[in-house]
Design an enzyme around this catalytic site. Structure first.
Site, PDB file in Angstrom:
ATOM      1  N   LYS A  67    -123.959 -46.162  38.039  1.00 31.07           N
ATOM      2  CA  LYS A  67    -122.584 -46.423  37.589  1.00 31.07           C
ATOM      3  C   LYS A  67    -122.603 -46.897  36.146  1.00 31.07           C
ATOM      4  CE  LYS A  67    -118.196 -47.094  38.316  1.00 31.07           C
ATOM      5  NZ  LYS A  67    -117.939 -46.279  37.125  1.00 31.07           N
ATOM      6  N   LYS A  91    -125.971 -55.645  35.543  1.00 32.78           N
ATOM      7  CA  LYS A  91    -124.560 -56.038  35.592  1.00 32.78           C
ATOM      8  C   LYS A  91    -123.933 -55.802  36.963  1.00 32.78           C
ATOM      9  CE  LYS A  91    -122.265 -54.802  32.042  1.00 32.78           C
ATOM     10  NZ  LYS A  91    -121.474 -53.970  31.115  1.00 32.78           N
ATOM     11  N   LYS A 103    -125.608 -44.860  32.302  1.00 30.87           N
ATOM     12  CA  LYS A 103    -124.842 -44.903  31.051  1.00 30.87           C
ATOM     13  C   LYS A 103    -125.031 -43.583  30.322  1.00 30.87           C
ATOM     14  CE  LYS A 103    -122.682 -48.148  28.602  1.00 30.87           C
ATOM     15  NZ  LYS A 103    -121.753 -49.055  29.231  1.00 30.87           N
ATOM     16  N   THR A 187    -111.948 -55.533  31.899  1.00 36.60           N
ATOM     17  CA  THR A 187    -113.123 -56.059  31.194  1.00 36.60           C
ATOM     18  C   THR A 187    -112.728 -57.297  30.380  1.00 36.60           C
ATOM     19  OG1 THR A 187    -114.021 -53.839  31.106  1.00 36.60           O
ATOM     20  CG2 THR A 187    -115.052 -55.463  29.683  1.00 36.60           C
ATOM     21  N   ASN A 218    -110.260 -51.683  23.285  1.00 33.41           N
ATOM     22  CA  ASN A 218    -109.827 -51.945  24.659  1.00 33.41           C
ATOM     23  C   ASN A 218    -110.196 -53.361  25.093  1.00 33.41           C
ATOM     24  OD1 ASN A 218    -110.820 -52.100  27.630  1.00 33.41           O
ATOM     25  ND2 ASN A 218    -109.225 -50.568  27.650  1.00 33.41           N
ATOM     26  N   SER A 346    -113.762 -51.027  38.480  1.00 40.42           N
ATOM     27  CA  SER A 346    -114.138 -49.625  38.716  1.00 40.42           C
ATOM     28  C   SER A 346    -114.572 -49.443  40.165  1.00 40.42           C
ATOM     29  CB  SER A 346    -115.297 -49.215  37.806  1.00 40.42           C
ATOM     30  OG  SER A 346    -114.814 -48.796  36.561  1.00 40.42           O
TER      31      SER A 346
HETATM   32  P1  NAD Z   1    -113.272 -49.525  21.723  1.00 41.29           P
HETATM   33  O1  NAD Z   1    -113.748 -48.284  21.071  1.00 41.29           O
HETATM   34  O2  NAD Z   1    -111.952 -49.516  22.394  1.00 41.29           O
HETATM   35  O3  NAD Z   1    -113.245 -50.718  20.643  1.00 41.29           O
HETATM   36  C1  NAD Z   1    -114.324 -51.010  19.810  1.00 41.29           C
HETATM   37  C2  NAD Z   1    -113.820 -51.941  18.718  1.00 41.29           C
HETATM   38  O4  NAD Z   1    -114.932 -52.349  17.896  1.00 41.29           O
HETATM   39  C3  NAD Z   1    -112.817 -51.283  17.753  1.00 41.29           C
HETATM   40  O5  NAD Z   1    -111.813 -52.223  17.419  1.00 41.29           O
HETATM   41  C4  NAD Z   1    -113.668 -50.958  16.530  1.00 41.29           C
HETATM   42  O6  NAD Z   1    -112.915 -50.854  15.345  1.00 41.29           O
HETATM   43  C5  NAD Z   1    -114.591 -52.176  16.525  1.00 41.29           C
HETATM   44  N1  NAD Z   1    -115.794 -51.980  15.715  1.00 41.29           N
HETATM   45  C6  NAD Z   1    -116.644 -50.934  15.705  1.00 41.29           C
HETATM   46  N2  NAD Z   1    -117.611 -51.120  14.769  1.00 41.29           N
HETATM   47  C7  NAD Z   1    -117.364 -52.313  14.185  1.00 41.29           C
HETATM   48  C8  NAD Z   1    -117.966 -53.049  13.157  1.00 41.29           C
HETATM   49  N3  NAD Z   1    -119.051 -52.598  12.534  1.00 41.29           N
HETATM   50  N4  NAD Z   1    -117.426 -54.240  12.800  1.00 41.29           N
HETATM   51  C9  NAD Z   1    -116.317 -54.719  13.423  1.00 41.29           C
HETATM   52  N5  NAD Z   1    -115.699 -54.059  14.411  1.00 41.29           N
HETATM   53  C10 NAD Z   1    -116.205 -52.878  14.792  1.00 41.29           C
HETATM   54  O7  NAD Z   1    -114.448 -49.968  22.734  1.00 41.29           O
HETATM   55  P2  NAD Z   1    -114.351 -50.963  23.963  1.00 41.29           P
HETATM   56  O8  NAD Z   1    -114.142 -50.172  25.198  1.00 41.29           O
HETATM   57  O9  NAD Z   1    -113.425 -52.067  23.643  1.00 41.29           O
HETATM   58  O10 NAD Z   1    -115.857 -51.500  24.028  1.00 41.29           O
HETATM   59  C11 NAD Z   1    -116.317 -52.561  23.179  1.00 41.29           C
HETATM   60  C12 NAD Z   1    -117.643 -53.089  23.688  1.00 41.29           C
HETATM   61  O11 NAD Z   1    -117.471 -53.533  25.032  1.00 41.29           O
HETATM   62  C13 NAD Z   1    -118.796 -52.092  23.750  1.00 41.29           C
HETATM   63  O12 NAD Z   1    -120.012 -52.760  23.494  1.00 41.29           O
HETATM   64  C14 NAD Z   1    -118.772 -51.613  25.185  1.00 41.29           C
HETATM   65  O13 NAD Z   1    -120.023 -51.117  25.593  1.00 41.29           O
HETATM   66  C15 NAD Z   1    -118.409 -52.889  25.879  1.00 41.29           C
HETATM   67  N6  NAD Z   1    -117.833 -52.714  27.205  1.00 41.29           N
HETATM   68  C16 NAD Z   1    -116.701 -51.961  27.413  1.00 41.29           C
HETATM   69  C17 NAD Z   1    -116.161 -51.856  28.692  1.00 41.29           C
HETATM   70  C18 NAD Z   1    -114.854 -51.158  28.957  1.00 41.29           C
HETATM   71  O14 NAD Z   1    -114.351 -51.271  30.076  1.00 41.29           O
HETATM   72  N7  NAD Z   1    -114.265 -50.480  27.982  1.00 41.29           N
HETATM   73  C19 NAD Z   1    -116.806 -52.472  29.764  1.00 41.29           C
HETATM   74  C20 NAD Z   1    -117.952 -53.222  29.525  1.00 41.29           C
HETATM   75  C21 NAD Z   1    -118.450 -53.336  28.228  1.00 41.29           C
END
Ligand code: NAD
Length: 414
Positions: A67, A91, A103, A187, A218, A346
């Site tokens: 997953k 996790k 992943k 999340t 997100n 999820s």
């Molecule tokens: P997303 O694409 O919606 O948002 C990512 C954010 O990070 C954006 O605002 C982007 O502009 C910013 N960003 C990217 N590079 C950057 C930098 N160099 N400096 C500052 N900001 C920067 O992604 P997301 O879904 O919010 O995921 C964010 C993190 O959370 C990731 O590490 C992801 O693996 C983790 N995560 C996401 C989920 C989920 O449900 N979406 C679940 C668990 C973990």
């Protein structure tokens, strides 16, 4: 150490030593079972054909199907997918859901694609890995730069290939296709539930606490809005285009609306721009890295003044930085716990798909609350018992659970 997979392995090795883990079980857990690499063609708008590279890492399925999310990013690599799938196994075991880690990712800057190209690329990737996924095999979900809309295209393609309805093959889907209420915010909500529990342990009054967030996508945006509802004041946020800082605080909901309109937090009314370097060194109570990995290193860990770091992103802290933070008394809620809310909801989406019976948002949030509070408390107790940091405490619990499943399958050497 900067190779993400080496970091994941070093974390497992550290815990295996502490647990005196059976060498056979240790050897299995420190490597992913399978990593799929695909190169697939996509017809571009101008008629040309572009070949994209994608990966799916499948770390361990001792406790259940693989997953984990699929990300679209130019920096996606084979090694990164291996590391991220390893962390997903940990996790899933943190909240005790019956999944192993997976992943995936495509090496692409999605900002350079048109909507049509993005859809064709998403469908082509699913076509390339269709036989390696399934609701009882491997269940992808959204991650960096992917979202429910993309999950909808992927589900449509998968079901067309398989000629059957199988909504549980993907989670994070639109509600109309069997998505769960509460999944989009899950999340960020989980990040804030664990942060609230940490505040209770550390005696921090959330009504007076300040928060800085790196990444307002997100996860970061929901973490911002929900933590504000819990009483905190968001004083700094940053994304890939720039930052917004206001020591008096900014409304997290208005920030979210501003990003939806302008694509960035930069330029938010009443705020000053801020760099990543300055944001990490701010005098705030809570720091939420919610962007990419390896952003807290030995070079900036010593500057961090926050009392709590809630790792919304995956792998934001290097092991060297971890040691510095522990010595400085910073309470780090590790990624595998802090951001486990997404995969936990999820799992609820998958249950609802499998039963064809759907829950209200309140029911989903109540179940999430219960699982996250227990996961935080289990990790905290383990960390206290062994006099280690939270990350090690949480890993001790998770590796124990995976090792037990492998042992019961007959893979122990003694
Ligand atoms: P997303 O694409 O919606 O948002 C990512 C954010 O990070 C954006 O605002 C982007 O502009 C910013 N960003 C990217 N590079 C950057 C930098 N160099 N400096 C500052 N900001 C920067 O992604 P997301 O879904 O919010 O995921 C964010 C993190 O959370 C990731 O590490 C992801 O693996 C983790 N995560 C996401 C989920 C989920 O449900 N979406 C679940 C668990 C973990």
């Amino acid at each position: 150490m900067s190779d993400v997979f080496e970091i994941a392995q070093s974390q497992i090795d550290k815990v295996a030593k502490q647990l005196n883990l059976d060498p056979g079980l240790h050897a299995i857990i420190r490597e992913p079972k399978k990593v799929i690499e695909v190169n697939f063609p996509v017809r571009m708008d101008d008629g040309s054909v572009q070949v994209f590279k994608g990966f799916r890492g499948q770390h361990n399925n001792a406790v259940g199907p693989y997953k984990g999310g699929i990300r679209f990013h130019q920096d996606v690599t084979y090694e990164e997918v291996k590391a991220l799938s390893t962390w997903m196994s940990i996790k899933c075991s943190v909240t005790g859901i019956p999944y192993g880690g997976g992943k995936g990712g495509i090496k692409v800057d999605p900002r350079k694609l048109s909507e049509g190209e993005l859809e064709r690329m998403s469908r082509a990737f699913i076509k390339a890995i269709a036989n390696d996924i399934g609701d009882a095999i491997d269940i992808p979900a959204p991650d960096v730069n992917t979202n429910p809309k993309i999950m909808g295209w992927m589900l449509d393609e998968y079901e067309a290939i398989k000629n059957r309805s199988e909504p549980g093959v993907l989670t994070g889907k639109p509600i109309s296709l069997g998505g769960s209420l509460g999944r989009t915010a899950a999340t960020g909500r989980g990040v804030d539930i664990t942060t609230r529990e940490a505040c209770k342990k550390l005696g921090i009054d959330m009504d007076k606490a300040t928060v800085a967030i790196q990444g307002y996508g997100n996860v970061g945006s929901y973490a911002g809005m929900i933590i504000q509802d819990m009483g905190c004041n968001v004083t700094a946020v940053i994304d890939v285009y720039g930052g917004a800082y206001n020591p008096d605080g900014m409304c997290a909901y208005e920030l979210d609306a501003f990003v939806k309109e302008n694509g960035t937090v930069k330029g938010f009314p009443g705020s000053k721009d801020i760099t990543n370097e300055d944001l990490f060194a701010l005098d705030v109570d809570i720091l939420i890295p919610a962007a990419l990995e390896n952003v807290i290193t030995k070079d900036n860990a010593g500057d961090i003044k926050a009392k709590i770091i809630s790792e919304a992103a995956n792998g934001p802290t290097t092991p060297e930085a971890d040691d510095i933070l522990f010595e400085n008394g910073v309470h780090v809620i590790p990624d595998v716990l802090a951001n486990a809310g997404g995969v936990t909801v999820s799992y609820m989406e998958w249950i609802q798909n499998n039963y064809g019976l759907y829950w209200t948002e309140e029911e989903v949030n109540e179940r999430l609350e219960e699982l996250m509070v227990k996961a935080y408390s289990d990790g905290y107790e383990m960390a206290e018992k062994h006099k280690v940091d939270m990350r090690t405490g949480v890993y001790l619990n998770s590796i124990n659970k995976i090792a037990l499943a492998l042992k019961d399958r007959g893979w122990a050497t003694k």
